[in-house]
Write a protein that holds these residues in place. Structure first.
Motif, mmCIF file in Angstrom:
data_model
loop_
_atom_site.group_PDB
_atom_site.id
_atom_site.type_symbol
_atom_site.label_atom_id
_atom_site.label_comp_id
_atom_site.label_asym_id
_atom_site.label_seq_id
_atom_site.Cartn_x
_atom_site.Cartn_y
_atom_site.Cartn_z
ATOM 1 N N LYS B 208 9.133 16.693 -63.555
ATOM 2 C CA LYS B 208 9.381 18.133 -63.482
ATOM 3 C C LYS B 208 8.925 18.868 -64.739
ATOM 4 N N GLU B 209 8.793 18.118 -65.833
ATOM 5 C CA GLU B 209 8.386 18.793 -67.073
ATOM 6 C C GLU B 209 6.968 19.365 -66.970
ATOM 7 N N ASN B 210 6.195 18.848 -66.017
ATOM 8 C CA ASN B 210 4.828 19.361 -65.843
ATOM 9 C C ASN B 210 4.738 20.462 -64.799
ATOM 10 N N LYS B 211 5.874 20.962 -64.404
ATOM 11 C CA LYS B 211 5.887 21.994 -63.366
ATOM 12 C C LYS B 211 5.003 23.171 -63.773
ATOM 13 N N PRO B 212 4.203 23.660 -62.845
ATOM 14 C CA PRO B 212 3.278 24.743 -63.181
ATOM 15 C C PRO B 212 3.973 25.950 -63.807
ATOM 16 N N GLN B 213 3.351 26.485 -64.844
ATOM 17 C CA GLN B 213 3.882 27.662 -65.524
ATOM 18 C C GLN B 213 3.222 28.917 -64.967
ATOM 19 N N LYS B 214 3.881 30.021 -65.208
ATOM 20 C CA LYS B 214 3.305 31.299 -64.773
ATOM 21 C C LYS B 214 1.925 31.487 -65.386
ATOM 22 N N THR B 232 7.081 25.590 -52.355
ATOM 23 C CA THR B 232 7.878 26.794 -52.591
ATOM 24 C C THR B 232 9.338 26.454 -52.846
ATOM 25 N N ASN B 233 9.760 25.345 -52.308
ATOM 26 C CA ASN B 233 11.133 24.907 -52.464
ATOM 27 C C ASN B 233 11.526 24.752 -53.922
ATOM 28 N N ASP B 234 10.544 24.558 -54.755
ATOM 29 C CA ASP B 234 10.829 24.300 -56.157
ATOM 30 C C ASP B 234 10.280 25.405 -57.054
ATOM 31 N N GLY B 235 9.922 26.506 -56.470
ATOM 32 C CA GLY B 235 9.375 27.587 -57.273
ATOM 33 C C GLY B 235 8.421 28.392 -56.444
ATOM 34 N N CYS B 236 8.326 29.656 -56.759
ATOM 35 C CA CYS B 236 7.535 30.539 -55.918
ATOM 36 C C CYS B 236 6.082 30.557 -56.374
ATOM 37 N N TYR B 237 5.203 30.430 -55.415
ATOM 38 C CA TYR B 237 3.779 30.498 -55.725
ATOM 39 C C TYR B 237 3.130 31.613 -54.925
ATOM 40 N N ALA B 238 2.089 32.153 -55.490
ATOM 41 C CA ALA B 238 1.230 33.001 -54.667
ATOM 42 C C ALA B 238 0.185 32.073 -54.090
ATOM 43 N N MET B 239 0.086 32.035 -52.810
ATOM 44 C CA MET B 239 -0.769 31.047 -52.156
ATOM 45 C C MET B 239 -2.166 31.572 -51.886
ATOM 46 N N VAL B 240 -3.090 30.672 -51.888
ATOM 47 C CA VAL B 240 -4.418 30.985 -51.410
ATOM 48 C C VAL B 240 -4.726 29.962 -50.341
ATOM 49 N N VAL B 347 10.009 12.847 -45.249
ATOM 50 C CA VAL B 347 10.304 12.408 -46.601
ATOM 51 C C VAL B 347 9.043 12.561 -47.403
ATOM 52 N N CYS B 348 9.161 13.196 -48.530
ATOM 53 C CA CYS B 348 7.933 13.420 -49.255
ATOM 54 C C CYS B 348 8.154 13.392 -50.751
ATOM 55 N N HIS B 349 7.120 12.955 -51.434
ATOM 56 C CA HIS B 349 7.170 12.873 -52.885
ATOM 57 C C HIS B 349 6.221 13.902 -53.462
ATOM 58 N N VAL B 350 6.689 14.597 -54.455
ATOM 59 C CA VAL B 350 5.828 15.571 -55.126
ATOM 60 C C VAL B 350 5.738 15.162 -56.593
ATOM 61 N N TRP B 351 4.517 14.961 -57.044
ATOM 62 C CA TRP B 351 4.331 14.627 -58.451
ATOM 63 C C TRP B 351 3.680 15.805 -59.159
ATOM 64 N N TYR B 352 4.317 16.273 -60.194
ATOM 65 C CA TYR B 352 3.669 17.272 -61.049
ATOM 66 C C TYR B 352 2.867 16.516 -62.091
ATOM 67 N N LEU B 353 1.593 16.759 -62.136
ATOM 68 C CA LEU B 353 0.741 16.034 -63.080
ATOM 69 C C LEU B 353 0.518 16.885 -64.325
ATOM 70 N N PRO B 354 0.210 16.242 -65.449
ATOM 71 C CA PRO B 354 -0.032 16.997 -66.675
ATOM 72 C C PRO B 354 -1.144 18.024 -66.461
ATOM 73 N N PRO B 355 -0.977 19.221 -66.992
ATOM 74 C CA PRO B 355 -1.995 20.252 -66.807
ATOM 75 C C PRO B 355 -3.335 19.850 -67.422
ATOM 76 N N VAL B 356 -4.398 20.297 -66.805
ATOM 77 C CA VAL B 356 -5.727 20.012 -67.351
ATOM 78 C C VAL B 356 -6.492 21.317 -67.516
ATOM 79 N N THR B 357 -7.382 21.317 -68.462
ATOM 80 C CA THR B 357 -8.262 22.483 -68.620
ATOM 81 C C THR B 357 -9.696 22.013 -68.552
ATOM 82 N N ARG B 358 -10.561 22.933 -68.261
ATOM 83 C CA ARG B 358 -11.968 22.593 -68.136
ATOM 84 C C ARG B 358 -12.545 22.292 -69.501
#
Lengths: 195, 427
Positions: B208-214, B232-240, B347-358
């Protein structure tokens, strides 16, 4: 969910296919499940379009010829039996099959049948000869637009000259076999089916 | 008759009160009463002790391991260095590849539903349904009763409540300009929690520490529309994402009023620019094509061109309890939801992965590949080079041309004057 009864394979059918093709019981059921998943019309047969829907096959330069091999003259549908008969050519030759008695019919996956299968991929008009035109067609499919007509023509000419023994400027099946004498057909024309 | 009506009314009101206090209220505040955990425990136990449920059983067991072992030798390896001529045996290579693809091909395999190693007591997953034992049949019968008579009505009611309040809620919030963000987030969160309960969804969030930031961009692999709810269950996103018709379309059009989602037609490339313009400062998720839980296909590179921090998220469903794959060309959203709701659970697993930049000098395609691999690796998914678009559209002819080009290079040395030798050889 519905009834699946109509799509089930009867035990007698499995036995018959087993005898004809040499596939094991579990291989047949697995291939049957593949067959039904390809059968988008759900009518128990496959059409050319059903095959063309396989993306990997659609990008195969020889895709059309490969599909063609499933269909006998004038037919545009193939049932599971026919599907299996074609695939049986690609079964590897097992050790116990090599020394089999000569009484029964030759198994579909014998070296000679594998060669004949490949020969028919060239021989579109089924006159048991690969003509210069037929060879050129296959060559063109494999090279696309990358080689000029002239160059491709000379490749075809040379191939025929090298193979032709009776001077009819075409390759007969006997000549075809002779040319591929040293090629490991058993390996190159076999797919490793899991047991 | 009247008595019957009174009893029915009483049962219904009790039922609704229970649903309200046990499910809807907790959803609103984001707490869990642990009922679904207990349900899951019972489920796991049942599937474990049922004979044939776990144990591989020929004829019942469906094959996961595949039909053939592919020959990975490339054309170049076969030809080796020995020649630059055409040989009649050259067709063997293409021939073998072609028939291998007929027997088993990676792409269509991925798009049909994932096959299970053991039977999970759902008729639909047992293609060759055979009678196995009386005990198993009884367990299966009870399962059918529970799933269709108990779970299904409850789930349908919950889904209806969830979807309705989503549509009404977002439309209402859309009318209020000032406190929009905070309220819209509340509506989204509450409704998605209700909907997850409607599917008996159990979601495990990892890292969870890698959860996407605003402000960042979140990229996830995509199996079905429920991914959206799960995220969305774990935070609100604007979807595309892709615009749908029907019920999905109604929901999409409603939600867009409250939250800057962007729904585009798959064929409308123009909108892609709109996406890049609108996304400033918002957190949004991008979806790759629906694929059946075992692999990741090429991501649309659109979202990678913008730059910024990307938060990869891997979503993996456990097929043991129900198949979450939506084959949108075969089933409509409603029949898909029905399938899900008559399954055991999601049943589902969600992994937040470390953020990456280009990285500097890295192009969008390469960057997209890198993100894709990291998701595939985490979710235990197979990576496929195919573009998800293959599923519907005809294969790009370039892939074929490439093979023809490679082959041509093999039989003609730099387009050299091979032909010269041809005439002289017969002499």
């Amino acid at each position: 969910m519905g009834s699946r009864a109509s799509t089930l394979l009867r035990d007698e059918e499995i036995e018959e296919i087993k005898k004809e093709t040499g596939f094991s019981h579990s291989q047949i059921t697995r291939l049957y499940s593949r067959f039904t998943s390809l059968d988008k019309g759900e009518n128990g047969t496959l059409s050319r379009e059903d095959f063309q829907r396989i993306p990997e096959l659609a990008i195969n330069p020889l895709g059309d010829r490969i599909i063609n091999a499933f269909f006998s003259e004038g037919e545009d549908q193939v049932n599971f039996r026919g599907f299996m008969r074609t695939l049986a050519h690609f079964r590897p030759i097992e050790d116990n099959e090599k020394s089999k008695d000569q009484n029964g019919p030759e198994p579909l996956n014998s070296r000679s049948n594998k060669l004949h299968f490949a020969f028919r991929l060239y021989d579109l008009d089924k006159d048991d000869k690969i003509s210069r035109d037929e060879l050129l067609q296959v060559l063109r499919m494999m090279v696309g637009v990358n080689i000029s007509d002239e160059q491709l023509g000379s490749i075809a000419d040379r191939t025929i000259q090298e193979a032709d023994q009776d001077g009819d400027s075409a390759i007969s099946f006997t000549e075809f076999v002779k040319v591929l004498e040293k090629v490991d057909v058993e390996q190159k024309m076999s797919i490793r089916f899991l047991h | 008759m009247e008595e019957f009506g009174a009893v029915a009314a009483a049962v219904l009101s009790v039922w609704f009160t229970l649903v309200f206090t046990l499910i809807l209220m907790p959803s609103m505040f984001g707490v869990s009463l642990g009922i679904s955990e207990i349900y899951m425990k019972i489920l796991v136990k049942t599937l474990e002790v049922t004979p044939g449920g776990k144990k591989p059983n020929p004829g019942l067991c469906l094959y996961f391991e595949g039909i053939i072992q592919r020959d990975e030798t490339t054309m170049e390896e076969i030809a080796g260095l020995r020649r630059v001529n055409f040989e009649l045996s050259d067709i063997f290579y293409f021939c073998k590849k072609g028939y291998e693809a007929i027997v088993e091909d990676e792409v269509t395999q991925r798009f049909s539903s994932e096959e299970l190693v053991s039977w999970n007591l759902l008729t639909r997953t047992n293609v060759n349904f055979h009678y196995i034992s009386l005990r198993l049949t009884i367990v299966w019968g009870i399962g059918v009763l529970v799933r269709y008579c108990l779970l299904l009505p409850l789930r349908i009611a919950l889904a209806a409540i969830g979807i309705l309040s989503m549509i009404v809620g977002t439309t209402l919030v859309g009318q209020l300009p000032s406190i929009k963000n905070w309220l819209s987030e509340l509506v989204h969160l509450t409704c998605s929690r209700i909907l997850v309960r409607a599917l008996s969804g159990t979601i495990y969030y990892h890292n969870k520490e890698n959860k996407p930031q605003k402000g960042g961009i979140c990229v996830a692999n995509h199996t079905s529309p429920i991914d959206v709810i799960i995220l969305t269950n774990d935070g609100c996103y604007a979807m595309v994402g892709q615009a749908h018709g029907g019920l999905m379309g109604v929901i999409q059009r409603a939600t867009v009023k409250a939250c800057p989602h962007v729904w585009f037609e798959r064929s409308e490339m123009k909108d892609r620019h709109l996406v890049t313009k609108r996304c400033d400062g918002h957190l949004w998720a991008n979806a790759s094509t629906c694929i059946n839980n075992t692999s990741v296909m090429m991501f649309k590179k659109g979202s990678f061109e913008i730059g910024g921090t990307i938060y990869p998220v891997a979503i993996k469903y456990d097929p043991q309890f129900g198949d979450a794959f939506w084959n949108s060309s075969k089933y409509s959203i409603v029949s898909y939801l029905l399938r899900i709701m008559t399954s055991w659970a999601i049943v589902c697993h969600v992994w937040y992965l470390p953020p990456v930049t280009r990285e500097e000098g890295e192009d969008a395609v390469h960057f997209a590949d890198r993100v894709k691999s990291s998701i595939a690796l985490r979710g235990g998914l197979t990576e496929l080079p195919w573009d998800g678009g293959l599923k519907r559209a005809k294969v790009k002819s370039t892939l074929k041309e490439e093979q023809q080009k490679n082959y041509s290079k093999m039989i003609v040395r730099n387009g050299s004057a091979e032909s010269l030798s041809a005439g002289t050889e017969s002499d």
